[in-house]
Design a protein around this motif. Structure first.
Motif, short mmCIF file in Angstrom:
data_model
loop_
_atom_site.label_atom_id
_atom_site.label_comp_id
_atom_site.label_asym_id
_atom_site.label_seq_id
_atom_site.Cartn_x
_atom_site.Cartn_y
_atom_site.Cartn_z
N MET A 134 0.85 -1.20 0.00
CA MET A 134 0.00 0.00 0.00
C MET A 134 0.88 1.25 0.00
O MET A 134 1.85 1.34 0.76
CB MET A 134 -0.92 0.01 1.23
CG MET A 134 -1.80 1.25 1.33
SD MET A 134 -2.89 1.24 2.77
CE MET A 134 -4.05 -0.03 2.30
N SER A 135 0.56 2.21 -0.84
CA SER A 135 1.31 3.46 -0.90
C SER A 135 1.12 4.26 0.39
O SER A 135 0.03 4.29 0.96
CB SER A 135 0.82 4.30 -2.09
OG SER A 135 1.27 5.64 -1.98
N THR A 136 2.19 4.91 0.83
CA THR A 136 2.09 5.77 2.01
C THR A 136 1.03 6.85 1.81
O THR A 136 0.30 7.21 2.73
CB THR A 136 3.45 6.42 2.31
OG1 THR A 136 4.40 5.40 2.59
CG2 THR A 136 3.36 7.36 3.50
N HIS A 137 0.93 7.36 0.59
CA HIS A 137 -0.02 8.45 0.32
C HIS A 137 -1.46 8.03 0.60
O HIS A 137 -2.30 8.88 0.91
CB HIS A 137 0.14 8.96 -1.11
CG HIS A 137 1.33 9.86 -1.29
ND1 HIS A 137 1.22 11.22 -1.47
CD2 HIS A 137 2.66 9.60 -1.27
CE1 HIS A 137 2.42 11.75 -1.57
NE2 HIS A 137 3.31 10.78 -1.46
N GLU A 138 -1.74 6.74 0.53
CA GLU A 138 -3.09 6.27 0.82
C GLU A 138 -3.38 6.29 2.32
O GLU A 138 -4.55 6.23 2.73
CB GLU A 138 -3.27 4.84 0.29
CG GLU A 138 -3.17 4.73 -1.23
CD GLU A 138 -3.24 3.28 -1.68
OE1 GLU A 138 -4.16 2.58 -1.24
OE2 GLU A 138 -2.35 2.85 -2.44
N LEU A 139 -2.36 6.39 3.16
CA LEU A 139 -2.53 6.35 4.61
C LEU A 139 -2.54 7.74 5.25
O LEU A 139 -2.83 7.88 6.43
CB LEU A 139 -1.42 5.51 5.25
CG LEU A 139 -1.32 4.05 4.81
CD1 LEU A 139 -0.17 3.36 5.53
CD2 LEU A 139 -2.62 3.31 5.06
N TYR A 140 -2.20 8.79 4.47
CA TYR A 140 -2.17 10.13 5.03
C TYR A 140 -3.58 10.63 5.33
O TYR A 140 -4.52 10.39 4.57
CB TYR A 140 -1.49 11.11 4.06
CG TYR A 140 0.02 11.12 4.15
CD1 TYR A 140 0.65 11.57 5.30
CD2 TYR A 140 0.80 10.69 3.09
CE1 TYR A 140 2.05 11.59 5.38
CE2 TYR A 140 2.19 10.70 3.17
CZ TYR A 140 2.79 11.16 4.32
OH TYR A 140 4.16 11.17 4.41
N ARG A 200 7.89 1.92 9.57
CA ARG A 200 7.30 0.58 9.68
C ARG A 200 6.23 0.54 10.77
O ARG A 200 5.18 -0.09 10.60
CB ARG A 200 8.41 -0.44 9.99
CG ARG A 200 7.91 -1.87 10.05
CD ARG A 200 9.05 -2.87 10.08
NE ARG A 200 8.55 -4.23 10.19
CZ ARG A 200 9.32 -5.32 10.21
NH1 ARG A 200 10.65 -5.18 10.11
NH2 ARG A 200 8.80 -6.53 10.30
N PHE A 201 6.49 1.20 11.90
CA PHE A 201 5.50 1.24 12.98
C PHE A 201 4.20 1.88 12.50
O PHE A 201 3.10 1.38 12.76
CB PHE A 201 6.07 2.02 14.16
CG PHE A 201 5.14 2.13 15.34
CD1 PHE A 201 4.89 1.02 16.15
CD2 PHE A 201 4.52 3.33 15.64
CE1 PHE A 201 4.04 1.11 17.25
CE2 PHE A 201 3.66 3.43 16.74
CZ PHE A 201 3.42 2.31 17.55
N LEU A 202 4.31 2.98 11.78
CA LEU A 202 3.11 3.68 11.29
C LEU A 202 2.38 2.87 10.23
O LEU A 202 1.15 2.78 10.25
CB LEU A 202 3.50 5.06 10.75
CG LEU A 202 3.86 6.10 11.81
CD1 LEU A 202 4.61 7.27 11.18
CD2 LEU A 202 2.60 6.60 12.52
N HIS A 203 3.12 2.28 9.31
CA HIS A 203 2.49 1.51 8.23
C HIS A 203 1.84 0.22 8.76
O HIS A 203 0.68 -0.07 8.47
CB HIS A 203 3.53 1.14 7.16
CG HIS A 203 3.76 2.20 6.15
ND1 HIS A 203 4.62 3.25 6.37
CD2 HIS A 203 3.26 2.40 4.91
CE1 HIS A 203 4.64 4.03 5.31
NE2 HIS A 203 3.82 3.54 4.40
N ASP A 204 2.63 -0.55 9.53
CA ASP A 204 2.21 -1.89 9.88
C ASP A 204 1.36 -1.97 11.14
O ASP A 204 0.56 -2.90 11.29
CB ASP A 204 3.44 -2.80 10.08
CG ASP A 204 4.24 -2.98 8.81
OD1 ASP A 204 3.78 -2.51 7.75
OD2 ASP A 204 5.32 -3.59 8.87
N LYS A 205 1.54 -1.02 12.07
CA LYS A 205 0.88 -1.13 13.36
C LYS A 205 -0.23 -0.10 13.58
O LYS A 205 -1.22 -0.40 14.24
CB LYS A 205 1.91 -1.00 14.49
CG LYS A 205 3.05 -2.03 14.41
CD LYS A 205 2.54 -3.46 14.51
CE LYS A 205 3.68 -4.46 14.54
NZ LYS A 205 3.20 -5.87 14.63
N VAL A 206 -0.05 1.10 13.06
CA VAL A 206 -1.05 2.16 13.27
C VAL A 206 -1.94 2.32 12.04
O VAL A 206 -3.15 2.54 12.15
CB VAL A 206 -0.38 3.50 13.63
CG1 VAL A 206 -1.42 4.60 13.86
CG2 VAL A 206 0.48 3.34 14.89
#
Length: 369
Positions: free
Chosen positions: A1-7, A148-154
């Motif tokens: 998943m792209s980081t931009h999709e999580l902002y 990694r913490f933000l992507h995978d855990k939060v």
């Protein structure tokens, strides 16, 4: 998943370009160096670690309570908005605050990586270049583990705070070689260290405690490096040159106190910016947090020789003047000890589990026979 999709909001252009200024400096003296700095360089080499292995990424994290934050620590607690929130809303609020904090850590660490690389390029002394090269690797690792913490855990990220981005840009655009030290090593990383420490010491969750403790162990070396290099250099500057740097510190400190409050989080919960700022200003927890943010900066600024009358008045106004007498060396040694203690506890637990597994296998074998 792209980081931009999580902002949570638009982070702006995919690449932020900061025009470079200043000179790249080479040194042809390879034999000599300051003993203290070379010892720190050796320590930087010895203490490298792998973020994929040292941190136990198998630990589960509840994204709606990543840090174990008590309700009283949330700025909305006790306001007219609090009682309107459902239990699900309050979990979402915790998630947003954790995301906001760790996102700023992530963006700051990328900034620290770029600044360390800039120091390698621009500092005139080879011993400082050597150490900065190890720090560049440290900061890359920190950005890796926070990401990694933000992507995978939060599962959520916030764009960089405008004021943090402005301070970072001012630091990088300045052509004077000492400014990446002052802006990043002293101000931005000093603030980050205090924030890391407060979360490390209050979180009830093992994964963020590990992550922050190990990052802070590295940062203890980085602050020592900045203090050594700037203390030596600032002894050579004129009063006028010192005052210029003090003005930069004063402006940066007020900016961080007034703008790094997580107002963006409250805005995402439908609260207007003006009211969100007022709620943050009146939060008892954030009031304490803001003072603690300067616990690493003020003694460092005093130690490197920036302690003019105007700077002292600014720290009196900010209510942090007394922090100038804090024992920075003690704080840094405690950061290293906490990380080492976590390693000992973790390895002891793993060894105990292995022993138990072997004993169970022996018992099963004996029973079968």
């Amino acid at each position: 998943m792209s980081t931009h999709e999580l902002y949570t909001g638009n982070p702006g252009e995919p690449v932020w370009q900061v025009p470079a200024a200043g000179s790249a400096r080479f040194s042809w003296e390879y034999a000599d160096g300051r003993e203290r700095l070379l010892a720190l360089y050796q320590k930087g080499k010895d203490k490298q670690w792998d973020g994929a292995k040292r941190i136990d990424w198998g630990i589960e994290v509840d994204p709606y309570d990543p840090l174990g934050t008590p309700e009283e620590a949330l700025p909305l607690y006790g306001t007219r908005h609090w009682d309107k929130l459902t239990a699900k809303d309050r979990g979402e609020l915790r998630r947003h605050y954790a995301s906001w904090n760790f996102s700023q850590f992530l963006h700051g660490e990328q900034g620290a990586m770029v600044c360390a690389a800039r120091i390698v390029e621009s500092v005139p002394d080879l011993d400082a270049k050597f150490y900065s090269a190890t720090q560049t690797m440290d900061e890359a690792r920190h950005a890796e583990v926070f990401g990694r913490f933000l992507h995978d855990k939060v599962g959520m990220l916030y764009p960089i705070n405008d004021s943090l981005q402005g301070l970072l840009g001012d630091t990088l655009r300045d052509s004077r070689w000492d400014m990446p030290y002052l802006g990043m090593q002293v101000l931005i990383e000093g603030l980050a260290l205090a924030a890391f420490g407060m979360i490390r010491d209050t979180t009830t969750k093992p994964l963020p405690k590990q992550l922050l403790a190990y990052v802070m162990q590295d940062e203890a070396r980085h602050v020592a490096f900045g203090r050594m290099a700037l203390r030596d250099y600032y002894k050579q500057l004129t009063d006028a040159e010192l005052r210029e740097r003090e003005e930069f510190v004063i402006e940066g400190c007020y900016l961080m106190r007034d703008r790094l409050l997580g107002v963006e989080v409250l805005e995402n919960f439908g609260i207007a910016a003006k009211e969100a700022a007022l709620i943050s200003e009146q939060s008892g927890f954030l009031h304490l947090f803001r003072k603690l943010l300067f616990s690493r900066i003020v003694p460092c600024v005093k130690d490197i020789g920036l302690w003019g009358e105007r700077l002292q008045r600014a720290y009196l106004d900010l209510g942090v003047f007394d922090l100038g007498d804090s024992n920075l060396d003690l704080l840094m040694s405690q950061d290293e000890e906490i990380a080492e203690a976590l390693d000992r506890e973790r390895f002891a637990a793993e060894e105990s589990a292995r022993v138990a597994e072997v004993e169970a296998a022996i018992a099963d074998g004996s029973a079968a026979s």
